[in-house]
Design a protein around this motif. Structure first.
Motif, PDB file in Angstrom:
ATOM      1  N   GLN A 163       0.823  -1.206   0.000  1.00 20.47           N
ATOM      2  CA  GLN A 163       0.000   0.000   0.000  1.00 20.47           C
ATOM      3  C   GLN A 163       0.859   1.258   0.000  1.00 20.47           C
ATOM      4  O   GLN A 163       0.581   2.213  -0.733  1.00 20.47           O
ATOM      5  CB  GLN A 163      -0.944  -0.008   1.205  1.00 20.47           C
ATOM      6  N   VAL A 164       1.900   1.271   0.816  1.00 21.25           N
ATOM      7  CA  VAL A 164       2.783   2.431   0.852  1.00 21.25           C
ATOM      8  C   VAL A 164       3.548   2.550  -0.465  1.00 21.25           C
ATOM      9  O   VAL A 164       3.601   3.619  -1.082  1.00 21.25           O
ATOM     10  CB  VAL A 164       3.772   2.346   2.036  1.00 21.25           C
ATOM     11  N   SER A 165       4.114   1.446  -0.918  1.00 20.66           N
ATOM     12  CA  SER A 165       4.923   1.465  -2.130  1.00 20.66           C
ATOM     13  C   SER A 165       4.094   1.834  -3.354  1.00 20.66           C
ATOM     14  O   SER A 165       4.576   2.520  -4.260  1.00 20.66           O
ATOM     15  CB  SER A 165       5.578   0.093  -2.335  1.00 20.66           C
ATOM     16  N   GLY A 166       2.836   1.391  -3.379  1.00 20.47           N
ATOM     17  CA  GLY A 166       1.981   1.647  -4.531  1.00 20.47           C
ATOM     18  C   GLY A 166       1.241   2.957  -4.482  1.00 20.47           C
ATOM     19  O   GLY A 166       0.448   3.265  -5.388  1.00 20.47           O
ATOM     20  N   SER A 167       1.484   3.754  -3.474  1.00 16.70           N
ATOM     21  CA  SER A 167       0.734   4.998  -3.283  1.00 16.70           C
ATOM     22  C   SER A 167       1.099   6.092  -4.269  1.00 16.70           C
ATOM     23  O   SER A 167       0.380   7.079  -4.415  1.00 16.70           O
ATOM     24  CB  SER A 167       0.969   5.535  -1.864  1.00 16.70           C
ATOM     25  N   LYS A 168       2.235   5.935  -4.947  1.00 13.02           N
ATOM     26  CA  LYS A 168       2.831   6.967  -5.791  1.00 13.02           C
ATOM     27  C   LYS A 168       3.294   8.180  -4.994  1.00 13.02           C
ATOM     28  O   LYS A 168       3.656   9.219  -5.557  1.00 13.02           O
ATOM     29  CB  LYS A 168       1.884   7.410  -6.919  1.00 13.02           C
ATOM     30  N   ARG A 169       3.318   8.052  -3.668  1.00  9.36           N
ATOM     31  CA  ARG A 169       3.836   9.109  -2.807  1.00  9.36           C
ATOM     32  C   ARG A 169       4.926   8.584  -1.874  1.00  9.36           C
ATOM     33  O   ARG A 169       5.177   9.166  -0.821  1.00  9.36           O
ATOM     34  CB  ARG A 169       2.706   9.765  -1.999  1.00  9.36           C
ATOM     35  N   LEU A 170       5.545   7.469  -2.273  1.00  6.76           N
ATOM     36  CA  LEU A 170       6.751   7.010  -1.576  1.00  6.76           C
ATOM     37  C   LEU A 170       7.943   7.154  -2.514  1.00  6.76           C
ATOM     38  O   LEU A 170       8.856   7.924  -2.264  1.00  6.76           O
ATOM     39  CB  LEU A 170       6.618   5.566  -1.112  1.00  6.76           C
ATOM     40  N   TRP A 171       7.938   6.400  -3.611  1.00  2.92           N
ATOM     41  CA  TRP A 171       9.077   6.401  -4.527  1.00  2.92           C
ATOM     42  C   TRP A 171       9.003   7.598  -5.460  1.00  2.92           C
ATOM     43  O   TRP A 171       7.965   7.890  -6.040  1.00  2.92           O
ATOM     44  CB  TRP A 171       9.124   5.110  -5.338  1.00  2.92           C
ATOM     45  N   ALA A 172      10.129   8.261  -5.582  1.00  2.87           N
ATOM     46  CA  ALA A 172      10.238   9.433  -6.454  1.00  2.87           C
ATOM     47  C   ALA A 172      11.337   9.208  -7.477  1.00  2.87           C
ATOM     48  O   ALA A 172      12.309   8.487  -7.221  1.00  2.87           O
ATOM     49  CB  ALA A 172      10.565  10.681  -5.628  1.00  2.87           C
TER      50      ALA A 172
END
Length: 303
Positions: free
Chosen positions: A238-247
């Motif tokens: 959920q965190v990884s797929g949020s598009k607001r973790l990885w930049a």
């Protein structure tokens, strides 16, 4: 005529790409030829010349080399992943490591990342060392050491690759692994994003183990979910797929300039760009942004 210096004769590190956002989607894996074909076409058009060596099941290393060569790509540093805990049969893992190493050596590679992933409690509550068990850690270190010996015996230098969700997740767990096994058995292949997600400063860790660095994944992070309180109740996916973790590199808060400055002067591995879940809607655009960043940020250290 004088002999060329070792500095001039040593190959410059390459900027490589990992196609993970193409084959890993919504927690599912699709490593079909069509998926890789799109990734390889994109990478070649953008300008990458090297790609993470990920030989598909049932394909020989030689056939894989010919396949990616058709796109103008060469094989780059890969990764051997194992839980390393009580869930594995170490004899089976040793055999799997031998097969993996044979392929990598045939591809002309002399090193590999080694990583632990998918401890259930840590996938449910990532980045904080959930469900710590000293006996599990000791067993995992022992098993990792055995696998490192197997890889080394086949001609591959093993490098520990930090990864949230695995048994070597926190700073104390990573340092215990590296310090217990020692530099003769295992090197260091940091992932800047996974280190930062776990609350570790990547540049500091690189300086600490500078004499053991043999590979690196350059990954950036947005600040949104880096504090544990901000991701309460969210799983790894959920965190990884949020598009607001990885930049994409340079768009987040990881000090990548400090990371590059901390790398040893004689570093001879590649700089692999990795954005597990692009922040853009287009995987192509994400990698084009990443490559453009690398052309500027790594202009003095890689090609």
């Amino acid at each position: 005529m004088s002999e060329p210096s070792s500095e001039l004769s040593r190959p410059r590190p390459r900027v490589a790409a990992n196609p993970i956002p193409y084959w890993a989607r919504d927690g599912r894996v699709d490593k079909s030829p069509a998926v890789f074909d799109q990734a390889f076409r994109d990478f070649a058009e953008i300008g990458f010349t090297a790609v993470k060596a990920d030989v598909p099941e049932g394909m020989t290393a030689g056939a894989y080399a010919d396949w990616i060569g058709g796109y103008g790509l060469a094989p780059a540093l890969s990764l051997f992943s194992s839980p390393f805990d009580e869930t594995i049969d170490i004899v089976d893992e040793m055999e799997r490591a031998r097969r993996f190493a044979a392929d990598q050596v045939e591809l002309g590679l002399d090193r590999t990342m080694v990583s632990s992933m998918s401890v259930p409690a840590r996938m449910a509550e990532p980045g904080v060392g959930a469900d710590f068990d000293a006996d599990r850690l000791a067993l995992a270190i022992e098993n990792c050491g055995i696998i490192c010996q197997v890889l080394a015996s086949q001609g591959l230098r093993p490098l520990h690759h930090s990864h949230v969700g695995g048994v070597f997740e926190t700073e104390s767990e990573i340092t215990e692994l590296l310090d217990t096994l020692g530099p003769d058995l295992i090197g260091f292949g940091p992932d800047t994003g996974h280190l930062r997600w776990a609350g570790i400063d990547p540049a500091t860790m690189i300086r600490r183990y500078a004499d053991r660095v043999g590979g690196i994944h350059l990954k950036d992070c947005f600040p949104d979910y880096l504090e544990p309180a901000a991701r309460t109740g969210m799983t790894y996916h959920q965190v990884s797929g949020s598009k607001r973790l990885w930049a994409e590199p340079g768009r987040g808060v990881v000090d990548l300039d400090a990371v590059v400055a901390a790398m040893p002067a004689d570093y001879d591995g590649d700089y692999m760009i990795e954005v597990d879940e692009p922040s853009t809607d287009s995987r192509y655009e994400s990698h084009a942004i990443s490559y453009a960043w690398a052309q500027e940020a790594l202009r003095h250290v890689a090609e």
